[in-house]
Design an enzyme around this catalytic site. Structure first.
Site, mmCIF file in Angstrom:
data_model
loop_
_atom_site.group_PDB
_atom_site.id
_atom_site.type_symbol
_atom_site.label_atom_id
_atom_site.label_comp_id
_atom_site.label_asym_id
_atom_site.label_seq_id
_atom_site.Cartn_x
_atom_site.Cartn_y
_atom_site.Cartn_z
ATOM 1 N N ASN A 150 0.809 -1.224 0.000
ATOM 2 C CA ASN A 150 0.000 0.000 0.000
ATOM 3 C C ASN A 150 0.844 1.278 0.000
ATOM 4 O O ASN A 150 0.507 2.256 -0.639
ATOM 5 C CB ASN A 150 -0.998 -0.007 1.166
ATOM 6 C CG ASN A 150 -0.347 -0.201 2.507
ATOM 7 O OD1 ASN A 150 0.711 -0.831 2.614
ATOM 8 N ND2 ASN A 150 -0.954 0.316 3.536
ATOM 9 N N GLU A 248 3.044 -5.332 12.353
ATOM 10 C CA GLU A 248 2.107 -4.214 12.140
ATOM 11 C C GLU A 248 1.019 -4.717 11.223
ATOM 12 O O GLU A 248 1.259 -4.956 10.041
ATOM 13 C CB GLU A 248 2.828 -3.029 11.505
ATOM 14 C CG GLU A 248 3.913 -2.424 12.347
ATOM 15 C CD GLU A 248 3.439 -1.965 13.702
ATOM 16 O OE1 GLU A 248 2.263 -1.574 13.818
ATOM 17 O OE2 GLU A 248 4.230 -2.030 14.654
HETATM 18 O O1 TXE Z 1 -1.181 -8.807 2.345
HETATM 19 P P1 TXE Z 1 -0.074 -9.767 2.918
HETATM 20 P P2 TXE Z 1 -2.275 -9.103 1.234
HETATM 21 C C1 TXE Z 1 -4.469 -6.083 4.795
HETATM 22 C C2 TXE Z 1 -5.625 -5.645 3.932
HETATM 23 C C3 TXE Z 1 -5.538 -6.577 2.784
HETATM 24 C C4 TXE Z 1 -5.119 -7.848 3.479
HETATM 25 C C5 TXE Z 1 -4.461 -8.866 2.618
HETATM 26 O O2 TXE Z 1 -6.837 -5.853 4.617
HETATM 27 O O3 TXE Z 1 -6.755 -6.738 2.133
HETATM 28 O O4 TXE Z 1 -4.196 -7.406 4.447
HETATM 29 O O5 TXE Z 1 -3.470 -8.251 1.818
HETATM 30 C C6 TXE Z 1 4.165 -11.188 2.396
HETATM 31 N N1 TXE Z 1 5.293 -15.427 5.065
HETATM 32 N N2 TXE Z 1 -3.265 -5.288 4.613
HETATM 33 O O6 TXE Z 1 -2.669 -10.530 1.237
HETATM 34 O O7 TXE Z 1 -0.196 -11.139 2.381
HETATM 35 C C7 TXE Z 1 3.692 -10.635 1.074
HETATM 36 O O8 TXE Z 1 4.427 -11.186 0.012
HETATM 37 C C8 TXE Z 1 5.961 -14.275 4.961
HETATM 38 C C9 TXE Z 1 -2.972 -4.348 5.650
HETATM 39 O O9 TXE Z 1 -1.809 -8.530 -0.020
HETATM 40 O O10 TXE Z 1 -0.094 -9.596 4.370
HETATM 41 C C10 TXE Z 1 3.922 -9.153 1.273
HETATM 42 O O11 TXE Z 1 5.292 -8.831 1.078
HETATM 43 N N3 TXE Z 1 5.538 -13.248 4.211
HETATM 44 C C11 TXE Z 1 -1.569 -3.879 5.588
HETATM 45 C C12 TXE Z 1 3.565 -8.950 2.744
HETATM 46 O O12 TXE Z 1 3.633 -10.258 3.317
HETATM 47 C C13 TXE Z 1 4.379 -13.365 3.554
HETATM 48 C C14 TXE Z 1 -0.989 -3.644 4.253
HETATM 49 C C15 TXE Z 1 2.188 -8.373 2.990
HETATM 50 O O13 TXE Z 1 1.231 -9.123 2.278
HETATM 51 C C16 TXE Z 1 3.622 -14.564 3.638
HETATM 52 C C17 TXE Z 1 -1.358 -4.672 3.310
HETATM 53 C C18 TXE Z 1 4.130 -15.619 4.439
HETATM 54 N N4 TXE Z 1 3.477 -16.774 4.600
HETATM 55 C C19 TXE Z 1 -2.500 -5.415 3.502
HETATM 56 N N5 TXE Z 1 2.514 -14.403 2.892
HETATM 57 C C20 TXE Z 1 -1.172 -2.847 6.593
HETATM 58 N N6 TXE Z 1 -1.100 -3.229 7.867
HETATM 59 O O14 TXE Z 1 -0.887 -1.712 6.265
HETATM 60 C C21 TXE Z 1 2.568 -13.159 2.355
HETATM 61 N N7 TXE Z 1 3.700 -12.532 2.745
#
Ligand code: TXE
Length: 480
Positions: A150, A248
């Site tokens: 984001n 976070e």
């Molecule tokens: O995020 P992911 P996603 C929330 C928001 C969104 C939801 C899912 O509601 O709709 O999360 O988003 C890495 N081990 N936020 O699925 O998966 C991934 O490659 C280690 C809030 O796109 O959490 C990326 O680099 N890493 C948020 C990072 O995690 C892993 C911002 C974040 O992706 C992994 C984004 C694993 N098993 C989404 N799986 C905020 N707090 O600001 C994925 N990743």
């Protein structure tokens, strides 16, 4: 088409697998570059490089280490236009926002921690007449930093800067949805003379690269920003290995409007806190709670201003809402709007995909959406949507709104609008959120603790909190 490289041991390299993933421009809905489909082998090479570099980086004089980091910050500022454009194309956000917020914040993050590292002092505790204790803080080793899509370069630098400034070396993974600015950043690191292996950037999928970082036995600390579900997976993997964790995660932040607020300020800032970055900020206020006597006036004005927000080409200077990050995410956001209808909500404005003519006709745009008439307990009001969707609900009493605000599993941030000083403090004290803004939103002092309660996370970033996370304390007790 451009192929993004990994950055390992000071070199820009291809993934071991030789495979690449498609990188989509969300405003056009088209593939525009490729990123490495890396795996555990690339992570292994990065960890070896980071371990080797740790010896000299952790022992480098503070001023020299800081000077290299400050040089990187200067190069970010030099390339502001290029980086802002890249961020906008990769992420879908308005280029104006990337230029005024994301990229300046990336260099500010690095400058902040580079200079902070030169002000660290050790604690000492005297046991009168008996002994003196002093506490050293040494860098923890190779840190794993995993960042989301984001605010790509903004959050990437927010994680790696305190780690590097503390003397750690880093294996970092940007989101596979937004790899571009981290790739450009790796080139700036080479230009700035960052020693080989100090920072390693591995691109690819969370389940492959992210998981390999979290599982690696030689990475003792993981700093992660992302979704709560992913956070749980990471915690489950890392906890039995006794790794340090900073998580976070998501939010479902209340924006509380009392009738005695400065109406104009409250409404203008609430439009920002609802729809900035298409609502894709964990700190966005997605539940607006308005005191009954002000409710009708607030809702009418809020809808009027929401409908006036220009949605469209992120490269246009007048655009306020660009594209959502992906087709999948857009579908998720739209499905929550359908859910809200099923739950009895009224779509007061928005509620649909927006078709933008021309270059962006296949892009993933959604109209800023306001929903009213929902109970606090429904899923729409409990789950993170992470898009340009807000609900507005009325309240009568202070105790009632505190209960509403605290009613979700999240506890990241909250905003309070009132001119009653005592009430502002009273309510702030009772809200179960890690960050409270009174009569403002997203006003950030990088020295303050940043993070959430409940399912919004574990630990705090910012200032000394982050520097402490990347170091190990050791107490030495000397008998007098
Ligand atoms: O995020 P992911 P996603 C929330 C928001 C969104 C939801 C899912 O509601 O709709 O999360 O988003 C890495 N081990 N936020 O699925 O998966 C991934 O490659 C280690 C809030 O796109 O959490 C990326 O680099 N890493 C948020 C990072 O995690 C892993 C911002 C974040 O992706 C992994 C984004 C694993 N098993 C989404 N799986 C905020 N707090 O600001 C994925 N990743």
């Amino acid at each position: 088409m451009l192929k993004i490289s990994n950055y390992i041991n000071g070199q820009l390299v291809a993934p071991v697998s030789g495979s690449y993933l498609e990188n989509v421009n969300p405003a056009e809905g088209k593939v525009y570059s490729y990123l490495p489909d890396s795996d555990a082998r690339d992570v292994e090479a990065a960890v070896v490089a980071a371990q080797t570099a740790f010896q000299s980086w952790s022992q480098m004089p503070l001023a020299k280490r800081a000077a290299i980091l400050l040089k990187i910050a200067d190069l970010i500022d030099r390339d502001l236009d290029q980086l802002a454009l890249a961020e906008s194309v990769d992420q879908g956000k308005p280029v104006k926002l990337a230029k005024s917020v994301d990229i300046p914040r990336a260099s500010a993050n690095i400058r902040f921690f580079a200079t902070a590292s030169m002000h660290v002092a050790a604690e000492s505790h005297l046991m009168e007449g008996e002994a003196i204790n002093y506490t050293t803080r040494t860098p923890i080793g190779v840190a794993g930093c995993i960042s989301p899509w984001n605010l790509p370069l903004y959050l990437f630098t927010w994680k790696i800067a305190p780690a590097l400034a503390s003397g750690c070396t880093v294996v970092a993974k940007p989101s596979e949805l937004t790899p571009m600015t981290a790739f450009l950043f790796s080139k700036l690191c080479v230009e700035a003379g960052l020693p080989a292996g100090v920072l390693n950037i591995i691109h690819g999928l969370g389940k492959k690269v992210g998981q390999a970082i979290v599982e690696h036995p030689l990475i003792p600390a993981i700093s992660f920003t992302g979704g709560t579900v992913t956070g749980k997976t990471i915690a489950a993997t890392a906890a039995p290995m006794f790794k340090k964790l900073s998580l976070e995660l998501g939010g479902k932040n209340p924006n509380i409007i009392f009738a005695d607020c400065d109406f104009e300020e409250a409404i203008a800032t609430s439009i920002n806190s609802s729809f900035s970055n298409q609502g894709e900020i964990c700190l966005c206020g997605s539940r607006i709670l308005v005191e009954h006597s002000l409710y009708d006036r607030f809702v009418n004005e809020f809808i009027k201003r929401t409908q006036a927000l220009p949605v469209g080409d992120p490269l246009s200077e007048t655009t306020r809402l660009g594209a959502l990050i992906s087709e999948g995410h857009m579908q998720k956001v739209l499905s929550y709007i359908e859910l809200a209808k099923q739950e009895g909500g009224t779509i007061a404005c928005g509620g649909e995909r927006v078709k933008v003519a021309g270059r962006c006709e296949s892009g993933y745009f959604a109209a800023p959406t306001v929903i009213t008439g929902l109970p606090q307990t429904c899923r729409t009001n409990q789950e993170e949507i992470f898009g340009p969707v807000v609900t507005i609900m009325p309240f009568d009493a202070e105790e009632e709104v505190i209960a509403f605000a605290n009613s979700t599993a999240y506890g990241l941030s909250a905003t309070i609008w009132t001119n009653d000083l005592k009430r502002a403090h009273r309510v702030a004290h009772q809200l179960k959120s890690g960050i409270i803004w009174i009569n403002c939103w997203l006003l950030r002092d990088l020295r303050t603790p940043f993070g959430g309660m409940k399912q919004s996370g574990v630990g705090r970033e910012g200032g000394w909190e982050a520097m402490r996370f990347f170091t190990e304390a050791k107490n030495v007790c000397v008998k007098l």
